[in-house]
Design a protein around this motif. Structure first.
Motif: not given
Ligand code: CTP
Length: 219
Positions: A91-99, A124-130, A144-146, A158-164
């Motif tokens: 369960i990815g509830a964290a607000a992970v930095a995207d950058f 850009q950071t690596r997407d942990i959830l994906a 995931g959380f959005a 969109g995130k549900l599908q893109r991140k499977r």
């Molecule tokens: N998440 C993650 N790793 C990242 C970024 C996000 O695991 N580097 C996870 C969060 O824990 C959350 C989900 O992805 O469960 C939503 O992240 P979000 O940043 O909103 O999604 P993005 O696809 O990055 O879309 P956007 O920033 O365009 O809203």
């Protein structure tokens, strides 16, 4: 209805913000309090699950019977989450930095005379959830959380599908009495063919409702 038992399940939860260091005195962060993820971890443990909680920098006490791993940055969170695999549910509830800053300055960045702008280069950071969802040891359920300000269901789907993902919990940012620092929240839980509105309710009650849905899916 009695709460579904989660005995025998290993559940990995991420919670809180990440801090991305700019220099020894400054970082990029976000407003996540960690309360939703901590509530999920606490409720799952109370229902008998074996819970690992990977927590970003928050001032919250550790829930009972939960193994907590503290991290600071998105890169550290990725390592800790991968160490938590295999598990039954992520369960990815964290607000992970995207950058994150391309590099952290070893010394404090000083302003120069006459300087009125500062350009920070972010990567850009690596997407942990994906990455969890694509992992060879993929959990049976990846949730995931959005957090969205508008088009909540559309962006979340969109995130549900893109991140499977199997499920995504969307919440609207900027609604008084829900979201980041609040004790209450409201979620729209979306899967491939359904949408369910949970709350508004205290985060712990909402965590219970979400875990009921998860237990249903695993049954
Ligand atoms: N998440 C993650 N790793 C990242 C970024 C996000 O695991 N580097 C996870 C969060 O824990 C959350 C989900 O992805 O469960 C939503 O992240 P979000 O940043 O909103 O999604 P993005 O696809 O990055 O879309 P956007 O920033 O365009 O809203």
């Amino acid at each position: 209805m009695t709460a579904a038992s989660l005995a025998g399940l290993r559940i990995l939860v991420s919670a809180g913000p990440t801090y991305e260091d700019i220099d020894p005195a400054r970082f990029l962060g976000n407003r996540s309090s960690g309360k939703m993820g901590f509530a999920i971890a606490a409720e799952a443990a109370q229902r008998g699950a074996d819970v690992v909680l990977v927590a970003g920098p928050v001032h919250l006490p550790s829930p009972a019977q939960v193994r907590r791993v503290n991290v600071r940055s998105a890169a550290q969170m990725l390592v800790a989450v991968m160490k938590g695999l295999p598990c039954d549910v992520y369960i990815g509830a964290a607000a992970v930095a995207d950058f994150t800053p391309r590099s952290c300055s070893p010394g404090k960045i000083k302003k120069q005379p006459g300087q009125d702008t500062l350009v920070l280069e972010l990567v850009q950071t690596r997407d942990i959830l994906a990455e969890v969802a694509a992992h060879a040891q993929r959990p049976r359920l990846v949730v995931g959380f959005a957090a969205e300000t508008d088009n909540v269901a559309g962006y979340a789907r969109g995130k549900l599908q893109r991140k499977r993902l199997d499920l995504i919990c969307a919440n609207q940012v900027g609604v008084a009495g829900t979201g980041f620092e609040s004790d209450d929240n409201a979620l729209l839980v979306i899967d491939a063919d359904d949408e369910r509105a949970l709350g508004p309710a205290p985060k712990r009650a909402l965590a219970g409702q979400l875990l009921d849905l998860i237990a249903e899916r695993l049954a």
